[in-house]
Each structure stands twice: as C-alpha cells, then as structure tokens.
Design an enzyme around this catalytic site. Structure first.
Site, mmCIF file in Angstrom:
data_model
loop_
_atom_site.group_PDB
_atom_site.id
_atom_site.type_symbol
_atom_site.label_atom_id
_atom_site.label_comp_id
_atom_site.label_asym_id
_atom_site.label_seq_id
_atom_site.Cartn_x
_atom_site.Cartn_y
_atom_site.Cartn_z
ATOM 1 N N TYR A 155 0.993 -1.187 0.059
ATOM 2 C CA TYR A 155 0.142 0.135 0.040
ATOM 3 C C TYR A 155 0.891 1.278 -0.007
ATOM 4 C CZ TYR A 155 -3.845 2.933 1.697
ATOM 5 O OH TYR A 155 -4.884 4.016 1.964
ATOM 6 N N LYS A 159 1.086 3.852 -2.898
ATOM 7 C CA LYS A 159 0.458 5.437 -2.772
ATOM 8 C C LYS A 159 1.843 6.299 -3.076
ATOM 9 C CE LYS A 159 -3.819 4.841 -1.297
ATOM 10 N NZ LYS A 159 -4.925 5.463 -2.063
HETATM 11 N N1 LIG Z 1 -9.743 5.787 5.355
HETATM 12 C C1 LIG Z 1 -8.594 6.074 5.716
HETATM 13 O O1 LIG Z 1 -8.119 6.259 6.789
HETATM 14 C C2 LIG Z 1 -7.726 6.288 4.462
HETATM 15 C C3 LIG Z 1 -6.337 6.975 4.795
HETATM 16 C C4 LIG Z 1 -5.774 7.463 3.774
HETATM 17 C C5 LIG Z 1 -5.985 7.183 2.594
HETATM 18 N N2 LIG Z 1 -7.112 6.595 2.125
HETATM 19 C C6 LIG Z 1 -7.442 6.180 0.730
HETATM 20 O O2 LIG Z 1 -8.689 6.813 0.487
HETATM 21 C C7 LIG Z 1 -9.392 6.072 -0.566
HETATM 22 C C8 LIG Z 1 -10.870 5.668 -0.087
HETATM 23 O O3 LIG Z 1 -10.777 4.846 1.175
HETATM 24 P P1 LIG Z 1 -11.821 4.720 1.960
HETATM 25 O O4 LIG Z 1 -11.663 4.708 3.543
HETATM 26 O O5 LIG Z 1 -12.876 5.308 1.442
HETATM 27 O O6 LIG Z 1 -12.043 3.069 1.609
HETATM 28 P P2 LIG Z 1 -13.540 2.323 1.481
HETATM 29 O O7 LIG Z 1 -12.940 0.960 1.435
HETATM 30 O O8 LIG Z 1 -14.669 2.581 2.168
HETATM 31 O O9 LIG Z 1 -13.631 2.514 -0.018
HETATM 32 C C9 LIG Z 1 -12.854 2.093 -1.168
HETATM 33 C C10 LIG Z 1 -13.957 1.655 -2.341
HETATM 34 O O10 LIG Z 1 -13.135 1.391 -3.519
HETATM 35 C C11 LIG Z 1 -13.679 0.320 -4.117
HETATM 36 N N3 LIG Z 1 -12.861 -0.558 -4.640
HETATM 37 C C12 LIG Z 1 -11.924 -1.370 -4.264
HETATM 38 N N4 LIG Z 1 -11.193 -2.056 -5.401
HETATM 39 C C13 LIG Z 1 -11.636 -1.389 -6.503
HETATM 40 C C14 LIG Z 1 -11.166 -1.689 -7.788
HETATM 41 N N5 LIG Z 1 -10.553 -2.691 -8.202
HETATM 42 N N6 LIG Z 1 -12.032 -0.993 -8.788
HETATM 43 C C15 LIG Z 1 -13.063 -0.087 -8.332
HETATM 44 N N7 LIG Z 1 -13.257 0.057 -7.236
HETATM 45 C C16 LIG Z 1 -12.850 -0.437 -6.003
HETATM 46 C C17 LIG Z 1 -14.495 -0.523 -3.028
HETATM 47 O O11 LIG Z 1 -15.544 -1.278 -3.355
HETATM 48 C C18 LIG Z 1 -14.938 0.758 -1.982
HETATM 49 O O12 LIG Z 1 -16.296 1.058 -2.137
HETATM 50 C C19 LIG Z 1 -8.335 5.173 -0.866
HETATM 51 O O13 LIG Z 1 -7.614 5.397 -1.804
HETATM 52 C C20 LIG Z 1 -7.715 5.111 0.282
HETATM 53 O O14 LIG Z 1 -6.660 4.327 0.241
HETATM 54 C C21 LIG Z 1 -7.917 6.037 3.232
#
Ligand SMILES: NC(=O)c1ccc[n+]([C@@H]2O[C@H](COP(=O)([O-])OP(=O)(O)OC[C@H]3O[C@@H](n4cnc5c(N)ncnc54)[C@H](O)[C@@H]3O)[C@@H](O)[C@H]2O)c1
Length: 249
Positions: A155, A159
């Site tokens: 990851y 990123k």
């Molecule tokens: N939640 C956190 O603390 C956090 C922190 C830093 C970065 N992020 C980043 O924010 C973004 C959203 O994260 P989140 O927390 O909302 O996660 P989440 O798991 O709630 O949502 C992610 C979504 O991506 C979809 N997804 C996964 N694989 C896929 C694919 N191959 N094709 C299309 N869709 C796909 C999933 O079905 C899901 O709906 C991500 O890029 C994550 O890395 C999240």
C-alpha cells in the site's frame, strides 16, 4: 463562493462508499455532474441514486479500475450522459496488510495494481477529453502511508508511486490547462478503517497524535479534493495536500 464547478463532469472511482462517496457528493453539491464508479456495482448505483434523489446530477456504474474495458465504459457513460469528462478522481484502493516476509505476490500485485494501474488507465482514457476542452483536473487520493507503515509495503509503495504519477501528469498535461494533484488523507473513519481489528486503538492514537484532536471524516477529505478540482485550484499542480489534522510522518 462559486467554485466554477457548475456543469463540469467528474468521474470518481471507488465512490460507492467512504471517502469516494463523500467526494462525489461534495462535487455534485457544487454543481458538477458525477459518474460514481466502483467494483461494487450495486453500491455505485445506490450511492448515485441517493444523490439524484437529492436533486444532484449523478449516475452509477460498476467496474474494476484495473480493467481497461470497465474504465473505458465509465468514460463513455460520462460522455453519453453528461457530454464529456473534465475531472477524474482516482480514489479506489484497498489494503491487504502483512509483514513483508508473509506478503504474497498476489497481494502485492493486487494493491499496487488498483492504486497505480487504476490511476493510469482512467487518466489515460479521460485526458483526451480534457485536452479537447482545454480544461482538466486530475486528483489522486494518496495517503499518509507514503511515509511508510509497518505491514503496508504494498500500500505504501503504491501510494508513494501515485505521487510520482501525479507529478508526471502535472508536467505533461499542464500545457493543456490540466492540473494534477494528490490529496493525502490521514486516518479517516470509513469502512476501510472501522473493519480493522485494532480500529479503536489506532483511532485513540490518531486523536492523541493529531494537532487537531480527532480523526478525519470523509467530508474533510472531500473538501480538499473539491478545492483542487475547482476553478480555485487552477494554478496549483504537482502538489500533495496533506489532510491529516496535523500529523506528519
Ligand atoms: N480511510 C482512511 O483512513 C484512509 C487514509 C488514507 C487514504 N485513504 C484512501 O482513501 C481512498 C478511499 O478509502 P476509504 O477509506 O473510503 O475506503 P473504502 O474501503 O471505504 O472505499 C473504497 C472503495 O473502493 C472500491 N474498490 C476497491 N477496489 C476497487 C477496484 N479494483 N475497482 C473499483 N473500485 C474498487 C471499494 O469497493 C470501495 O467502495 C483510498 O484510496 C484509500 O487508500 C483512506
């Protein structure tokens, strides 16, 4: 404040829930027409329906960001429904954590593939429309994990690579009035994090470690993405905006 997003067409990946759904809502509330794409097709359609029920312009489509046909279908849907593509938000991601020596090749390829190849495929499919419009915004959702996290070699590498991709796009596409930036969230309360077995511990540590003593909410991240996607972000490119409540490293 008019953000200049009225009628702009955005595709947000991974937008069935969490941060992506927050970004889609925020862009739509500013007047953008939003394509909500997600591997969870049912979720994508339901999230889009919730927005359209609220009088906003949104349509949902299922698709895997690593599949070129799915990605091109989302771009075609944007063109057929709303006329073009002006904004892409590469947000889809997942985690498959594990110490390096126990990390499978499949989990490395899966996580880096969704983050990097996913951003590459959608951006490549959308940029010709932006060039035709002489206006475009690429916003990539990175993470504080670019500094490294134990158990997240896949990851963190994905990123951090996404930041390099963002900078390359900024340099390549700036001449067409297309900007490319990244938003790097800190710990944000979504189903990705609440599903973690140590969620409460991590949450408490984040609250103690952040200058603003709380964890992030999807709306916090969405506000930064919407700003960079808007007319107000027009002279900002190649940057990474950290949305962490003041936690670095
Ligand atoms: N939640 C956190 O603390 C956090 C922190 C830093 C970065 N992020 C980043 O924010 C973004 C959203 O994260 P989140 O927390 O909302 O996660 P989440 O798991 O709630 O949502 C992610 C979504 O991506 C979809 N997804 C996964 N694989 C896929 C694919 N191959 N094709 C299309 N869709 C796909 C999933 O079905 C899901 O709906 C991500 O890029 C994550 O890395 C999240």
């Amino acid at each position: 404040m008019d953000m200049g997003l009225n009628g702009k067409v955005a595709i947000v990946t991974g937008a069935a829930r969490g941060i992506g759904a927050g970004i889609a809502r925020s862009l739509a509330e500013e007047g953008a027409c939003v394509v909500i794409s997600d591997i969870n097709a049912e979720g994508a359609v339901a999230t889009a329906r919730a927005l359209s029920d609220a009088g906003l312009a949104a349509v949902g489509i299922g698709g895997d960001v690593t599949n070129v046909d799915d990605v091109e279908a989302a771009v075609s849907l944007a063109g057929d429904t709303f006329g073009s593509v002006d904004i892409v938000v590469n947000n889809a991601a997942l985690t498959r954590d594990g110490f390096l020596t126990r990390m499978s090749e499949e989990d490395f390829d899966l996580v880096t593939g969704i983050i990097l190849k996913g951003a590459f495929l959608l951006t490549r499919a959308a940029v010709p429309h932006m060039i035709a419009n002489q206006w475009g915004r690429i916003v990539n959702v990175a993470s504080r994990a670019i500094y490294g996290n134990v158990g997240q070699a896949n990851y963190a590498a994905g990123k951090a690579g996404l930041i390099g991709f963002t900078k390359a796009m900024a340099l390549e596409q700036g001449r067409y009035n297309i900007t490319a930036n990244a938003v790097a969230p800190g710990f944000t309360e979504t189903e990705m994090t609440t599903a973690h077995p140590n969620f409460e511990k991590i949450r408490e540590a984040a609250i103690r470690g952040n200058a603003v003593p709380r964890v992030g909410q999807p709306e916090d991240i969405a506000a930064a993405v919407t700003f960079l996607a808007s007319e107000h972000g027009r002279y900002i490119t190649g940057e990474t905006l950290h949305v962490t409540g003041g936690r670095y490293g």
